[in-house]
Design a protein around this motif. Structure first.
Motif, short mmCIF file in Angstrom:
data_model
loop_
_atom_site.label_atom_id
_atom_site.label_comp_id
_atom_site.label_asym_id
_atom_site.label_seq_id
_atom_site.Cartn_x
_atom_site.Cartn_y
_atom_site.Cartn_z
N SER A 98 43.68 77.54 76.27
CA SER A 98 44.42 78.80 76.20
C SER A 98 45.54 78.89 77.23
CB SER A 98 43.45 79.97 76.40
OG SER A 98 42.73 79.81 77.61
N ALA A 99 45.45 78.05 78.30
CA ALA A 99 46.48 78.02 79.34
C ALA A 99 46.30 76.75 80.16
CB ALA A 99 46.37 79.24 80.25
N GLY A 100 47.30 76.46 80.99
CA GLY A 100 47.14 75.35 81.93
C GLY A 100 46.04 75.66 82.93
N GLY A 132 42.71 75.13 81.44
CA GLY A 132 42.52 73.68 81.29
C GLY A 132 42.06 73.05 82.59
N LEU A 133 42.70 73.44 83.70
CA LEU A 133 42.30 72.93 85.02
C LEU A 133 40.87 73.37 85.34
CD1 LEU A 133 45.58 73.67 87.03
CD2 LEU A 133 44.66 71.38 86.52
N HIS A 134 40.58 74.64 85.08
CA HIS A 134 39.25 75.17 85.39
C HIS A 134 38.16 74.42 84.62
CE1 HIS A 134 36.34 78.87 85.25
NE2 HIS A 134 35.89 77.90 86.02
N PHE A 146 51.58 72.72 98.72
CA PHE A 146 52.84 73.02 98.03
C PHE A 146 52.62 72.89 96.53
CE2 PHE A 146 57.28 71.85 96.68
CZ PHE A 146 57.79 73.10 96.88
N THR A 147 52.12 73.98 95.93
CA THR A 147 51.91 74.01 94.49
C THR A 147 51.94 75.46 94.03
OG1 THR A 147 50.45 73.38 92.66
CG2 THR A 147 49.37 74.08 94.70
N PHE A 148 51.87 75.65 92.72
CA PHE A 148 51.79 76.99 92.15
C PHE A 148 50.38 77.52 92.37
CE2 PHE A 148 51.42 79.62 88.11
CZ PHE A 148 52.13 80.69 88.63
N ILE A 149 50.25 78.81 92.55
CA ILE A 149 48.96 79.44 92.88
C ILE A 149 47.88 79.11 91.84
CG2 ILE A 149 49.43 81.64 91.72
CD1 ILE A 149 48.07 81.83 95.17
N ALA A 150 48.28 78.84 90.60
CA ALA A 150 47.30 78.57 89.54
C ALA A 150 46.42 77.36 89.86
CB ALA A 150 48.01 78.35 88.21
N SER A 151 46.96 76.35 90.54
CA SER A 151 46.14 75.17 90.88
C SER A 151 44.98 75.61 91.76
CB SER A 151 46.94 74.11 91.64
OG SER A 151 48.28 74.04 91.25
N PRO A 186 45.75 66.15 92.58
CA PRO A 186 47.17 65.98 92.88
C PRO A 186 48.00 66.87 91.95
CG PRO A 186 46.38 64.16 91.54
CD PRO A 186 45.18 65.02 91.83
N VAL A 187 49.19 67.22 92.38
CA VAL A 187 50.08 68.06 91.56
C VAL A 187 51.38 67.29 91.36
CG1 VAL A 187 51.33 70.25 91.46
CG2 VAL A 187 49.05 70.17 92.48
N TYR A 188 51.86 67.26 90.13
CA TYR A 188 53.08 66.52 89.82
C TYR A 188 54.28 67.47 89.98
CZ TYR A 188 49.80 63.05 87.90
OH TYR A 188 48.79 62.13 87.73
N ALA A 209 44.42 65.73 87.53
CA ALA A 209 45.85 65.84 87.86
C ALA A 209 46.42 67.12 87.28
CB ALA A 209 46.60 64.62 87.33
N ASP A 210 47.02 67.95 88.13
CA ASP A 210 47.77 69.10 87.65
C ASP A 210 49.17 68.62 87.28
OD1 ASP A 210 49.26 71.34 87.19
OD2 ASP A 210 48.49 72.49 88.89
N ALA A 211 49.29 68.28 86.00
CA ALA A 211 50.56 67.77 85.47
C ALA A 211 51.24 68.86 84.65
CB ALA A 211 50.30 66.53 84.61
N PHE A 220 51.62 74.86 78.68
CA PHE A 220 52.64 75.15 77.67
C PHE A 220 53.08 76.60 77.77
CE2 PHE A 220 50.24 71.47 76.36
CZ PHE A 220 51.25 70.56 76.11
N ASN A 221 53.10 77.07 79.01
CA ASN A 221 53.59 78.41 79.32
C ASN A 221 55.08 78.53 78.91
OD1 ASN A 221 53.28 80.98 80.52
ND2 ASN A 221 54.34 80.26 82.34
N GLY A 222 55.56 79.75 78.79
CA GLY A 222 56.92 79.97 78.32
C GLY A 222 58.02 79.35 79.16
N CYS A 259 61.68 66.30 85.20
CA CYS A 259 62.77 67.22 85.56
C CYS A 259 62.58 68.61 84.97
CB CYS A 259 64.13 66.65 85.13
SG CYS A 259 64.55 65.11 85.95
N TRP A 260 61.41 69.18 85.20
CA TRP A 260 61.10 70.52 84.68
C TRP A 260 62.18 71.51 85.11
CZ3 TRP A 260 57.34 74.10 87.62
CH2 TRP A 260 57.22 75.33 86.97
N PHE A 261 62.39 71.62 86.42
CA PHE A 261 63.48 72.43 86.94
C PHE A 261 64.49 71.52 87.64
CE2 PHE A 261 60.71 76.40 87.33
CZ PHE A 261 61.37 77.05 86.30
C1 PLP Z 1 52.69 76.41 85.18
C2 PLP Z 1 51.77 75.78 86.15
C3 PLP Z 1 50.38 76.01 86.11
C4 PLP Z 1 49.72 77.05 85.26
O1 PLP Z 1 49.81 76.93 83.93
P1 PLP Z 1 49.57 78.24 83.01
O2 PLP Z 1 49.71 77.67 81.63
O3 PLP Z 1 50.62 79.22 83.35
O4 PLP Z 1 48.19 78.72 83.29
C5 PLP Z 1 49.57 75.31 86.99
N1 PLP Z 1 50.08 74.45 87.89
C6 PLP Z 1 51.39 74.21 87.97
C7 PLP Z 1 51.88 73.22 88.95
C8 PLP Z 1 52.29 74.88 87.13
O5 PLP Z 1 53.60 74.66 87.24
#
Ligand code: PLP
Length: 386
Positions: free
Chosen positions: A53-55, A58-60, A79-84, A141-143, A167-169, A194-196, A295-297
């Motif tokens: 349903s979300a990244g 998926g990690l969880h 240095f990562t997004f809070i979701a990790s 690790p985070v990509y 891997a948080d890819a 596959f967030n917006g 090259c996401w951003f």
């Molecule tokens: C976007 C992102 C996520 C979260 O993914 P969601 O689909 O928004 O839950 C996790 N980790 C990183 C590094 C991200 O860029």
């Protein structure tokens, strides 16, 4: 307004969504979910995929399936997004936060190696963090920005300590190392979002890919309430984490354009890199050989001795250009301040210096030119005032 990053719905999105509605398959059963999983697996170089349903979910679920639970520690770059970090916390575990490598902005594997050696002991086959007494249960690790971490080093380390790697890819679909694809770098599970705002979107959603069939079966089981058979029998605490057919319909249409989108992202990044090369204090986003970023951003680092990233972002906003800062590290976030952590010299200097620039896959050459000219003018103004 030139936006930072917008979805590019130029393909079969509407057609496939219409098909979902006509067929009445809108939920988590349907041909698009199966097809999406096959496409993501193939594109990332993995044997199997489970759409989620979300990244974050998926990690969880990947961490849970690999045995991470309450009272565990998971090694994570700060240095990562809070979701990790949230995915780790959802397991009842805590992140053990590490600084990043200044050359790649990904997990500093030398720091991980010395911490595992100096700060943990082996007890009944478990790796125990001495100061907290907690078990170290996995490495994540985070990509960063789509750039793979130093996986060869990390995989060797993980094997030595018998730790699984998730891997948080999230934004790295399409990245490569030499001729290896993103899911072929040795992680036990690789997770995409596959967030917006990602290069390829399903409106929202994620995927876990792996070559480990048993692991993927367990993850699939856990994402669908751990149900056994047709009746209401459940053998574990499961989740409702499956992707819906509606999301997957958009995802399939997007995956048909995956190569086009990743190439567009790389072209945009290269154009910024060339246009800003030679400006004092401007450092491009890292991409050392043989790593090939997705090259996401796009954007750059503006070293604070030569300018101010925040004021430059304000200057661009005044010209209707959607530039933005990037991740504030996890160890500075309220819910995670107390977590075990290394010194954060690189992360703390790095994050306030990052400027991300408009990089939608359908950004026009004209618009990118406007962004470049305005950025150069803003930098010049700042540097004249120094
Ligand atoms: C976007 C992102 C996520 C979260 O993914 P969601 O689909 O928004 O839950 C996790 N980790 C990183 C590094 C991200 O860029």
């Amino acid at each position: 307004m030139i936006p930072l990053a917008e979805p590019n719905l130029c393909g079969n999105e509407l057609k496939y969504l219409t098909e979902c509605v006509h067929s009445n398959y809108v939920s988590s059963v349907g041909r698009f979910v199966d097809q999406f999983e096959a496409m993501v697996a193939a594109y990332s170089g993995a044997q199997f995929a489970v759409a989620t349903s979300a990244g974050t979910t998926g990690l969880h679920v990947a961490l849970t399936a690999l045995g991470v639970g309450p009272g565990d520690l998971v090694i994570l770059p700060s240095f990562t997004f809070i979701a990790s970090a949230n995915a780790i916390a959802h397991c009842g575990a805590l992140p053990w936060l590490f600084d990043v490598d200044p050359r790649t902005w990904t997990l500093d594997c030398d720091l991980v190696e010395s911490a595992l050696c100096d700060q943990t002991i082996s007890q009944a086959g478990k790796v125990i963090h001495q100061r907290s007494g907690l078990r170290v249960a996995a490495i994540m690790p985070v990509y960063t920005l789509g750039l793979p971490a130093n996986m060869d080093k990390l995989v060797a380390l993980a094997q030595r300590y018998h730790l699984p790697i998730v891997a948080d890819a999230a934004a790295a679909l399409g990245a490569e190392v030499g001729n290896r694809k993103i899911a072929q770098l040795g992680a036990d599970a690789t997770v995409f979002s596959f967030n917006g705002n990602k290069t390829i979107t399903a409106g929202g959603g994620g995927a876990v890919v792996s070559n480990n069939k048993d692991l993927i079966q367990l993850i699939r089981h856990l994402t669908t309430t751990a149900r056994v058979g047709r009746d209401y029998d459940h053998d574990r605490v499961g989740f409702n984490y499956r992707m819906t057919n509606l999301q997957a319909a958009v995802g399939c249409a997007q995956m048909e354009n995956a190569d086009v989108f990743v190439q567009a992202k790389r072209r945009i990044a290269m154009t910024y890199r060339q246009a800003l090369a030679g400006v004092t204090g401007v450092e491009p986003f890292p991409e050392p050989e043989p790593l090939k970023s997705a090259c996401w951003f796009s954007g750059f680092r503006l070293h604070m001795e030569h300018g101010n990233a925040g004021s430059l972002i304000d200057y661009l906003a005044a010209a209707s250009i959607g530039a933005r800062r990037f991740w504030k590290p996890i160890h500075l976030q309220t819910p995670y301040r107390h977590c075990p952590q290394t010194a954060m010299l690189v992360s703390e200097k790095l994050w306030p210096e990052i400027v991300t620039l408009p990089s939608s896959t359908h950004l026009t050459v004209q618009d990118q030119d406007v962004v470049i000219k305005t950025t150069l003018a803003g930098l010049k103004l700042q540097q004249a005032a120094l």
